[in-house]
Design a protein around this motif. Sequence first.
Motif, PDB file in Angstrom:
ATOM      1  N   GLY A 224      48.249  40.220  41.302  1.00 12.77           N
ATOM      2  CA  GLY A 224      46.863  40.526  41.665  1.00 12.77           C
ATOM      3  C   GLY A 224      45.927  39.732  40.783  1.00 12.77           C
ATOM      4  N   SER A 225      44.986  39.014  41.384  1.00 13.65           N
ATOM      5  CA  SER A 225      44.116  38.121  40.620  1.00 13.65           C
ATOM      6  C   SER A 225      43.067  38.863  39.794  1.00 13.65           C
ATOM      7  CB  SER A 225      43.418  37.141  41.562  1.00 13.65           C
ATOM      8  OG  SER A 225      44.370  36.335  42.242  1.00 13.65           O
ATOM      9  N   TYR A 226      42.805  40.139  40.145  1.00  7.07           N
ATOM     10  CA  TYR A 226      41.779  40.904  39.437  1.00  7.07           C
ATOM     11  C   TYR A 226      42.367  42.206  38.898  1.00  7.07           C
ATOM     12  CZ  TYR A 226      38.585  37.639  41.613  1.00  7.07           C
ATOM     13  OH  TYR A 226      37.939  36.485  42.005  1.00  7.07           O
ATOM     14  N   VAL A 227      41.860  42.612  37.748  1.00  9.54           N
ATOM     15  CA  VAL A 227      42.324  43.838  37.096  1.00  9.54           C
ATOM     16  C   VAL A 227      41.137  44.759  36.857  1.00  9.54           C
ATOM     17  CG1 VAL A 227      43.486  44.832  35.094  1.00  9.54           C
ATOM     18  CG2 VAL A 227      44.142  42.560  35.901  1.00  9.54           C
ATOM     19  N   VAL A 228      41.300  46.007  37.242  1.00  5.91           N
ATOM     20  CA  VAL A 228      40.330  47.045  36.875  1.00  5.91           C
ATOM     21  C   VAL A 228      40.932  47.820  35.703  1.00  5.91           C
ATOM     22  CG1 VAL A 228      39.112  49.126  37.595  1.00  5.91           C
ATOM     23  CG2 VAL A 228      39.451  47.240  39.219  1.00  5.91           C
ATOM     24  N   GLU A 229      40.155  47.949  34.629  1.00  2.71           N
ATOM     25  CA  GLU A 229      40.587  48.691  33.436  1.00  2.71           C
ATOM     26  C   GLU A 229      39.659  49.879  33.211  1.00  2.71           C
ATOM     27  OE1 GLU A 229      42.586  45.324  30.479  1.00  2.71           O
ATOM     28  OE2 GLU A 229      40.575  46.089  30.089  1.00  2.71           O
ATOM     29  N   TRP A 230      40.253  51.014  32.874  1.00  5.08           N
ATOM     30  CA  TRP A 230      39.469  52.189  32.503  1.00  5.08           C
ATOM     31  C   TRP A 230      40.311  53.068  31.584  1.00  5.08           C
ATOM     32  CZ3 TRP A 230      42.346  51.721  36.812  1.00  5.08           C
ATOM     33  CH2 TRP A 230      43.101  52.816  37.251  1.00  5.08           C
ATOM     34  N   SER A 259      35.984  48.292  33.731  1.00  4.27           N
ATOM     35  CA  SER A 259      35.666  46.868  33.661  1.00  4.27           C
ATOM     36  C   SER A 259      36.553  46.116  34.653  1.00  4.27           C
ATOM     37  CB  SER A 259      35.889  46.321  32.242  1.00  4.27           C
ATOM     38  OG  SER A 259      37.254  46.438  31.873  1.00  4.27           O
ATOM     39  N   ILE A 260      36.031  45.000  35.153  1.00  4.62           N
ATOM     40  CA  ILE A 260      36.774  44.156  36.102  1.00  4.62           C
ATOM     41  C   ILE A 260      36.876  42.758  35.502  1.00  4.62           C
ATOM     42  CG2 ILE A 260      36.815  43.183  38.435  1.00  4.62           C
ATOM     43  CD1 ILE A 260      35.005  45.507  39.294  1.00  4.62           C
ATOM     44  N   ARG A 261      38.073  42.205  35.496  1.00  3.34           N
ATOM     45  CA  ARG A 261      38.286  40.862  34.952  1.00  3.34           C
ATOM     46  C   ARG A 261      39.429  40.181  35.699  1.00  3.34           C
ATOM     47  NH1 ARG A 261      42.969  41.085  32.270  1.00  3.34           N
ATOM     48  NH2 ARG A 261      43.603  43.064  31.297  1.00  3.34           N
ATOM     49  N   ARG A 262      39.570  38.882  35.423  1.00  4.96           N
ATOM     50  CA  ARG A 262      40.690  38.124  35.957  1.00  4.96           C
ATOM     51  C   ARG A 262      41.981  38.550  35.254  1.00  4.96           C
ATOM     52  NH1 ARG A 262      40.909  34.611  40.460  1.00  4.96           N
ATOM     53  NH2 ARG A 262      38.856  33.635  40.745  1.00  4.96           N
ATOM     54  N   SER A 263      43.061  38.596  35.994  1.00  4.02           N
ATOM     55  CA  SER A 263      44.351  38.934  35.385  1.00  4.02           C
ATOM     56  C   SER A 263      44.876  37.738  34.600  1.00  4.02           C
ATOM     57  CB  SER A 263      45.364  39.339  36.462  1.00  4.02           C
ATOM     58  OG  SER A 263      45.619  38.261  37.343  1.00  4.02           O
ATOM     59  N   ASN A 264      45.777  38.003  33.666  1.00  3.86           N
ATOM     60  CA  ASN A 264      46.406  36.931  32.894  1.00  3.86           C
ATOM     61  C   ASN A 264      47.902  37.222  32.774  1.00  3.86           C
ATOM     62  OD1 ASN A 264      46.755  38.798  30.672  1.00  3.86           O
ATOM     63  ND2 ASN A 264      44.607  38.429  30.124  1.00  3.86           N
TER      64      ASN A 264
END
Length: 279
Positions: A224-230, A259-264
């Motif tokens: 998944g290209s995007y990650v939601v973190e909480w 927060s939403i960011r690009r995955s790595n």
Amino acid sequence: MIRTEALAKMYGERVALDRVTLDVRQGEIFGLLGPNGAGKTTMIRILTMLTRPTAGYFEINGWQPKLAEQKMKAIMGIVPQHLNLDTDLSVRENLELHGRLHHMAAPDRVKRILELLNFVELKERENDKVQSLSGGMKRRLMIGRALFHEPQILFLDEPTIGLDPQVRRRIWDLIRRLNNENTTVFVTTHYIEEAEQLCNRTAILDKGRLIALDTPADLCQRMGSYVVEWHVDDCKKTQFFHERGEAVDFAGTLAANASIRRSNLEDVFVELTGRGVND
């Protein structure tokens, strides 16, 4: 350049490698990631013929150990995890000794030593004892020594372990320059950023099993290209999405700040193994 088929290694009842099948293409930088005890060093010891596999087989440049062990060793350069330089000798003397072990003629040794001193940026320290060098300089010297006989493939086992970020990046530049000269590089590392920055493709081992193999970008895209973190009760939660819009919609349903960011590659690693590299 390298092909393994169902490669396995047992130490008594403990499984160090569990039927690993992979290939390394000529001219690429290939990274091997895994938590402590995943089997990375066992793999590199088998491929460099320091350890015999329990089952399966491998080829290097189309050769197999039973038929062409000396030919295989002749095209390899090896930089082990632990420093094994002669600290009582100077930088130049360490290279000179290695050239003599390869039975290189004196004029050729002199020429090659100068080339390598310039390549690893140690010309100004050539007469200094190894014990006076910094950790990064020692690593660069070990790489230079491994390149003395101009190998087609270079094995690096944790080449930047214990080095600070700035020195690590100098080693990365050295590896890239080496790879630009068409040397195949096989590297094991604890630093996920290192694999993401350097490697054309990366394999992930966990408990001796190969659980992923692809380019760092494709591994991230698959997850998944995007990650939601909480956070929930001081515990970090993550969710992967292929589209940013999906991530935004999901974040909007959460009661907690997100927060939403690009995955790595580190996200992929933790998701697949359930732990960090040092666990």
